[in-house]
Design a protein around this motif. Sequence first.
Motif, PDB file in Angstrom:
ATOM      1  N   ASN A 291      11.272   5.605  -0.414  1.00  0.00           N
ATOM      2  CA  ASN A 291      12.479   5.140   0.252  1.00  0.00           C
ATOM      3  C   ASN A 291      12.132   4.505   1.601  1.00  0.00           C
ATOM      4  O   ASN A 291      11.016   4.630   2.095  1.00  0.00           O
ATOM      5  CB  ASN A 291      13.446   6.308   0.467  1.00  0.00           C
ATOM      6  CG  ASN A 291      13.833   6.973  -0.840  1.00  0.00           C
ATOM      7  OD1 ASN A 291      14.412   6.349  -1.717  1.00  0.00           O
ATOM      8  ND2 ASN A 291      13.498   8.249  -0.978  1.00  0.00           N
ATOM      9  N   GLY A 292      13.134   3.844   2.195  1.00  0.00           N
ATOM     10  CA  GLY A 292      12.964   3.300   3.541  1.00  0.00           C
ATOM     11  C   GLY A 292      12.146   2.033   3.606  1.00  0.00           C
ATOM     12  O   GLY A 292      11.537   1.733   4.634  1.00  0.00           O
ATOM     13  N   ILE A 293      12.124   1.257   2.521  1.00  0.00           N
ATOM     14  CA  ILE A 293      11.361   0.010   2.510  1.00  0.00           C
ATOM     15  C   ILE A 293      12.223  -1.109   3.084  1.00  0.00           C
ATOM     16  O   ILE A 293      13.410  -1.240   2.766  1.00  0.00           O
ATOM     17  CB  ILE A 293      10.910  -0.338   1.085  1.00  0.00           C
ATOM     18  CG1 ILE A 293       9.978   0.764   0.557  1.00  0.00           C
ATOM     19  CG2 ILE A 293      10.216  -1.694   1.035  1.00  0.00           C
ATOM     20  CD1 ILE A 293       9.594   0.593  -0.884  1.00  0.00           C
ATOM     21  N   GLY A 294      11.643  -1.926   3.918  1.00  0.00           N
ATOM     22  CA  GLY A 294      12.368  -3.044   4.508  1.00  0.00           C
ATOM     23  C   GLY A 294      11.422  -4.145   4.910  1.00  0.00           C
ATOM     24  O   GLY A 294      10.218  -4.101   4.649  1.00  0.00           O
ATOM     25  N   GLY A 295      11.993  -5.179   5.574  1.00  0.00           N
ATOM     26  CA  GLY A 295      11.190  -6.296   6.042  1.00  0.00           C
ATOM     27  C   GLY A 295      10.837  -7.246   4.927  1.00  0.00           C
ATOM     28  O   GLY A 295      11.483  -7.306   3.880  1.00  0.00           O
ATOM     29  N   ASP A 296       9.778  -7.999   5.139  1.00  0.00           N
ATOM     30  CA  ASP A 296       9.350  -9.018   4.186  1.00  0.00           C
ATOM     31  C   ASP A 296       7.837  -8.969   4.035  1.00  0.00           C
ATOM     32  O   ASP A 296       7.104  -8.665   4.976  1.00  0.00           O
ATOM     33  CB  ASP A 296       9.749 -10.414   4.683  1.00  0.00           C
ATOM     34  CG  ASP A 296      11.245 -10.572   4.809  1.00  0.00           C
ATOM     35  OD1 ASP A 296      11.916 -10.636   3.771  1.00  0.00           O
ATOM     36  OD2 ASP A 296      11.733 -10.610   5.963  1.00  0.00           O
ATOM     37  N   GLY A 297       7.368  -9.266   2.832  1.00  0.00           N
ATOM     38  CA  GLY A 297       5.936  -9.356   2.596  1.00  0.00           C
ATOM     39  C   GLY A 297       5.515  -8.631   1.338  1.00  0.00           C
ATOM     40  O   GLY A 297       6.341  -8.309   0.472  1.00  0.00           O
ATOM     41  N   ILE A 298       4.227  -8.364   1.232  1.00  0.00           N
ATOM     42  CA  ILE A 298       3.657  -7.705   0.053  1.00  0.00           C
ATOM     43  C   ILE A 298       3.644  -6.195   0.277  1.00  0.00           C
ATOM     44  O   ILE A 298       3.173  -5.712   1.293  1.00  0.00           O
ATOM     45  CB  ILE A 298       2.229  -8.216  -0.210  1.00  0.00           C
ATOM     46  CG1 ILE A 298       2.251  -9.716  -0.522  1.00  0.00           C
ATOM     47  CG2 ILE A 298       1.584  -7.444  -1.351  1.00  0.00           C
ATOM     48  CD1 ILE A 298       0.882 -10.328  -0.591  1.00  0.00           C
ATOM     49  N   PHE A 299       4.161  -5.460  -0.715  1.00  0.00           N
ATOM     50  CA  PHE A 299       4.168  -3.995  -0.619  1.00  0.00           C
ATOM     51  C   PHE A 299       3.227  -3.430  -1.678  1.00  0.00           C
ATOM     52  O   PHE A 299       3.311  -3.769  -2.850  1.00  0.00           O
ATOM     53  CB  PHE A 299       5.564  -3.437  -0.842  1.00  0.00           C
ATOM     54  CG  PHE A 299       5.606  -1.934  -0.789  1.00  0.00           C
ATOM     55  CD1 PHE A 299       5.678  -1.276   0.424  1.00  0.00           C
ATOM     56  CD2 PHE A 299       5.545  -1.176  -1.951  1.00  0.00           C
ATOM     57  CE1 PHE A 299       5.700   0.102   0.488  1.00  0.00           C
ATOM     58  CE2 PHE A 299       5.566   0.205  -1.895  1.00  0.00           C
ATOM     59  CZ  PHE A 299       5.647   0.844  -0.674  1.00  0.00           C
ATOM     60  N   ARG A 300       2.329  -2.554  -1.253  1.00  0.00           N
ATOM     61  CA  ARG A 300       1.449  -1.855  -2.181  1.00  0.00           C
ATOM     62  C   ARG A 300       0.990  -0.552  -1.528  1.00  0.00           C
ATOM     63  O   ARG A 300       0.929  -0.452  -0.302  1.00  0.00           O
ATOM     64  CB  ARG A 300       0.240  -2.708  -2.561  1.00  0.00           C
ATOM     65  CG  ARG A 300      -0.575  -3.198  -1.384  1.00  0.00           C
ATOM     66  CD  ARG A 300      -1.600  -4.218  -1.809  1.00  0.00           C
ATOM     67  NE  ARG A 300      -2.274  -4.802  -0.669  1.00  0.00           N
ATOM     68  CZ  ARG A 300      -3.078  -5.840  -0.735  1.00  0.00           C
ATOM     69  NH1 ARG A 300      -3.303  -6.410  -1.902  1.00  0.00           N
ATOM     70  NH2 ARG A 300      -3.668  -6.311   0.336  1.00  0.00           N
ATOM     71  N   PHE A 301       0.658   0.436  -2.331  1.00  0.00           N
ATOM     72  CA  PHE A 301       0.192   1.719  -1.803  1.00  0.00           C
ATOM     73  C   PHE A 301      -0.864   2.284  -2.723  1.00  0.00           C
ATOM     74  O   PHE A 301      -1.064   1.815  -3.843  1.00  0.00           O
ATOM     75  CB  PHE A 301       1.354   2.702  -1.641  1.00  0.00           C
ATOM     76  CG  PHE A 301       1.866   3.248  -2.943  1.00  0.00           C
ATOM     77  CD1 PHE A 301       1.376   4.428  -3.470  1.00  0.00           C
ATOM     78  CD2 PHE A 301       2.859   2.564  -3.650  1.00  0.00           C
ATOM     79  CE1 PHE A 301       1.849   4.926  -4.677  1.00  0.00           C
ATOM     80  CE2 PHE A 301       3.336   3.062  -4.846  1.00  0.00           C
ATOM     81  CZ  PHE A 301       2.831   4.237  -5.363  1.00  0.00           C
ATOM     82  N   GLN A 302      -1.519   3.335  -2.246  1.00  0.00           N
ATOM     83  CA  GLN A 302      -2.592   3.965  -3.012  1.00  0.00           C
ATOM     84  C   GLN A 302      -2.600   5.461  -2.710  1.00  0.00           C
ATOM     85  O   GLN A 302      -2.300   5.878  -1.591  1.00  0.00           O
ATOM     86  CB  GLN A 302      -3.944   3.349  -2.634  1.00  0.00           C
ATOM     87  CG  GLN A 302      -5.092   3.773  -3.537  1.00  0.00           C
ATOM     88  CD  GLN A 302      -6.354   2.971  -3.246  1.00  0.00           C
ATOM     89  OE1 GLN A 302      -6.469   2.343  -2.209  1.00  0.00           O
ATOM     90  NE2 GLN A 302      -7.299   2.992  -4.161  1.00  0.00           N
ATOM     91  N   VAL A 303      -2.921   6.270  -3.722  1.00  0.00           N
ATOM     92  CA  VAL A 303      -3.087   7.705  -3.502  1.00  0.00           C
ATOM     93  C   VAL A 303      -4.402   7.916  -2.762  1.00  0.00           C
ATOM     94  O   VAL A 303      -5.405   7.248  -3.017  1.00  0.00           O
ATOM     95  CB  VAL A 303      -3.083   8.467  -4.831  1.00  0.00           C
ATOM     96  CG1 VAL A 303      -3.423   9.933  -4.618  1.00  0.00           C
ATOM     97  CG2 VAL A 303      -1.726   8.334  -5.498  1.00  0.00           C
ATOM     98  N   ARG A 304      -4.395   8.821  -1.796  1.00  0.00           N
ATOM     99  CA  ARG A 304      -5.597   9.071  -1.001  1.00  0.00           C
ATOM    100  C   ARG A 304      -6.767   9.494  -1.892  1.00  0.00           C
ATOM    101  O   ARG A 304      -6.610  10.278  -2.822  1.00  0.00           O
ATOM    102  CB  ARG A 304      -5.326  10.131   0.060  1.00  0.00           C
ATOM    103  CG  ARG A 304      -4.294   9.680   1.093  1.00  0.00           C
ATOM    104  CD  ARG A 304      -4.139  10.692   2.212  1.00  0.00           C
ATOM    105  NE  ARG A 304      -3.099  10.250   3.148  1.00  0.00           N
ATOM    106  CZ  ARG A 304      -3.310   9.403   4.146  1.00  0.00           C
ATOM    107  NH1 ARG A 304      -4.522   8.905   4.338  1.00  0.00           N
ATOM    108  NH2 ARG A 304      -2.325   9.048   4.962  1.00  0.00           N
TER     109      ARG A 304
END
Length: 375
Positions: A291-304
Amino acid sequence: VELNGGLSPGNSIGMFRGTTCRLQGTYLCEIDGTQSDRLQLTSYLNLLDGTGILDLRFLNGPPTESVYILADYNSVFGNFAEVRNKPAGYAIDYFYNGSSLALVADSTPPSIEEFSVNTAGPTNADSITYTITFSEPVPGFDDSDDFNFSPSTTATTDKAATIITNSGDDQTYTLTLNNISGDGIIQIQLLSSQITDLAGNLLSGPNISPQTLIDNTSPTNTTALATTTSSPTNATTLIYTISFSEPVVGLVDGSDIWAAGDMGESVTYDDFNDVNITHDGSNQNYTITINGIGGDGIFRFQVRGGQVRDAAGNPMPNFPTSGANFRIDNTAPVITVLGDTSINLAYESAFIDPGATANDNIDGVLPVTTSGSVN
């Protein structure tokens, strides 16, 4: 009496009486029919030096009695270093009736009262330890020749590296298997033909250990991180799903994930403080809600790295990202009308639309479609 030589109470049957006897030599004990030589001590019999030898001689054929008293004492310390000519089916009882050393007929085989292992697994440990308690002393249980692996065993181990430790009473032992590798079951079975009690009775069954599951294989993801949300999006919540090859732990909340790569200054995600991670009860199929995603651009994440582990503790080395091309777009395109802001037309003259342009911060120049008419 300090005995360093030989002690023969009689030429057939005899009695040696005394207060104490510290036996470091040989006690030659003759047995004739129903009778035997006998030490009769009013204090103690000391065998602690571990050098005393009991030599049994049968003058009238094999023994026939169930019990032969060899010595009486007030207390006894230690055991004989060696018992010579002990007949099969008989054992030396150092505490017969609490005050006698006796040769006792014994036809009862030893059995296992406890056979436990320090872990049932799954485990990636390279050694496991068994505790084995027998119903009576079995002094010959001391090396890897006394057991085999059961047919269920599929993991590998170095049998020659086994360590067997006696607790001191010849009755309770620890057995440690070392250099374990691979995957599958480890299970051992004691060999009855190798393990006997003091009378020579073979170990009776069951004699098989509990199973231990060995797991040295790291988990993998069987499905990639996926979401039903299309890209680009202006959604403030993204929901991802992923499945693993086996149950895993370590994927709990936002502290277990982090930004993958450069997402740009204009993308906001609240440092993953508003993340909900759940599974379907199997610990294999997970849902990650960000949750709480905003703004503009590329979103990506990774598990530690190394965070996700299976039940044996094997880490998942490489966890997939959500994809480098997932776009967050919360900025509307800018439309610019061409021409003057006001246009004066002569009566009944034709209107020519000067047009407009549209530009998006992500998609760049966009086509413009006009509609309607001027009366």
